[in-house]
Design a protein around this motif. Sequence first.
Motif, PDB file in Angstrom:
ATOM      1  N   PHE A  22      13.107  79.665  75.978  1.00  0.00           N
ATOM      2  CA  PHE A  22      13.059  80.003  74.560  1.00  0.00           C
ATOM      3  C   PHE A  22      14.320  80.784  74.199  1.00  0.00           C
ATOM      4  N   THR A  23      14.821  80.585  72.978  1.00  0.00           N
ATOM      5  CA  THR A  23      15.993  81.337  72.524  1.00  0.00           C
ATOM      6  C   THR A  23      15.596  82.332  71.443  1.00  0.00           C
ATOM      7  N   ASP A  24      16.312  83.446  71.422  1.00  0.00           N
ATOM      8  CA  ASP A  24      16.123  84.486  70.410  1.00  0.00           C
ATOM      9  C   ASP A  24      17.341  84.510  69.505  1.00  0.00           C
ATOM     10  N   GLU A  25      17.161  84.095  68.227  1.00  0.00           N
ATOM     11  CA  GLU A  25      18.277  84.095  67.298  1.00  0.00           C
ATOM     12  C   GLU A  25      18.322  85.431  66.546  1.00  0.00           C
ATOM     13  N   LEU A  26      18.581  86.486  67.290  1.00  0.00           N
ATOM     14  CA  LEU A  26      18.729  87.818  66.716  1.00  0.00           C
ATOM     15  C   LEU A  26      19.840  87.807  65.660  1.00  0.00           C
ATOM     16  N   GLY A  27      19.542  88.304  64.457  1.00  0.00           N
ATOM     17  CA  GLY A  27      20.545  88.345  63.402  1.00  0.00           C
ATOM     18  C   GLY A  27      20.663  87.073  62.607  1.00  0.00           C
ATOM     19  N   GLY A  28      19.809  86.078  62.887  1.00  0.00           N
ATOM     20  CA  GLY A  28      19.781  84.868  62.071  1.00  0.00           C
ATOM     21  C   GLY A  28      20.970  83.956  62.220  1.00  0.00           C
ATOM     22  N   GLY A  29      21.789  84.149  63.243  1.00  0.00           N
ATOM     23  CA  GLY A  29      22.951  83.295  63.440  1.00  0.00           C
ATOM     24  C   GLY A  29      24.201  83.799  62.761  1.00  0.00           C
TER      25      GLY A  29
END
Length: 451
Positions: free
Chosen positions: A297-304
């Motif tokens: 699973f990936t965590d897109e901290l900060g929305g990219g």
Amino acid sequence: MASRLGRFALALAACLAAVSAAPAQASAPQAAAKSSPNVKLVANVPKKGAFADLTAYGTDLAFQGRYAYVGNYNGFTVFDVADPTKPKRVSQVLCPGAQNDISVKGDLLFLSIDEPLSGSSCKSDYGDPSSSRSWEGIRIFDISDKARPRYVKAVETACGSHTHTLVPDKQGKSLYLYVSSYGPAAAFPECKPPHDKISVVKVPIKNPKAAKVVSTPVLFPDGGNEDQPGLLLPTSGCHDITVYPAKDLAAGACMGDGVLMDISNREQPKVIATATDENFAFWHSATFNNAGNKVVFTDELGGGGAATCTASIGPTRGADAIFDIVGKELVFKSYYKISRHQQASENCVAHNGSLIPVKGRDIMVQGWYQGGVSIWDFTDSAKPFEIGYFDRGAFKPRDIAGSWSAYYYNGYIFSSEIQRGLDVLKLTDRRTDPAGRVRFKILNAQTQYRY
């Protein structure tokens, strides 16, 4: 990307402000690319025409036969990649709509639209999300003639379609699209809370004009995760779903939750396991290993849009999390994050990738926005490590840039660079060279088949 641009400011507005202080200068010099010795850039095709605008982000990729299909906020491009070192642009279809995430099957191409438009045609303008007349959802094209793709059908879905996943039926007569969307608001007629479901679109292969929503299964009857620290939004739908049809399994990255689903009934997927993580801000995407007994699973901290590959953020946030599937449970094993710290001007976080087909090993290539492309091994779930990388360096002017998606296809790595076009990389390494003998006829990264 996590944000629904134009509808929600969210945390991304602050992120964008932090990385867009410099004025736009299309001719600004670019930083020199860096890579590990085993990775080489063998081709780049810059964005062209209306697709070259800074706000016309390059997005996801799909492959079939000798062709690569690249999404863009302004439409999509078809490339002939029979010779991956010399990609040829076959056609470019202007059809604006964020994000235009893309998939293909046979003579059909599908685009996800997650921004309210005034209508479903390619000539529509951006609409008013509070209006019942606004449209967002799935567009379908006929690509039997690669030089002249033809618009066929639009299917409206509640809350739009941020991403979608192709799921074949068991009879080979229809395709299902699992439509991921999120971000409900009381003022939006088609997207009111609670938005705890997905839309399932059925597409008869021989009659795509009959495509329609056939179910909207609720995945989170209890509301999902609502109080995890640092979460961009509470769980209200999914961002991305990846399916493993041979095992009737799907893995969903659903904002505040990672889930495992039973998809034996294609029209009624059911959640059978759920995982949360105190270090995850936004569960963004999922990838099975080839055996189907692990999920990344990936965590897109900060929305990219944020610079999260910095020393201050650390190695466990904005990262990948590796889970083993044990029975019907998701068991956390470790994190993986690129170790090369990026500048404060570089948006960087874990994003889209795919497996490299090496028998007996779990190896993945992955885009990290301005963190570049990383190739890494998670055969030992508890001890992942990097095999190689390619990093173009900071984009100038300061803006959203970098590798949106990086996928392995028939001996090469293809990266959709948000600003700089299609990159093709060659990986030469004894640990991954056996993958060159595996040939795919099709690749939609969110539809995984055993190799």
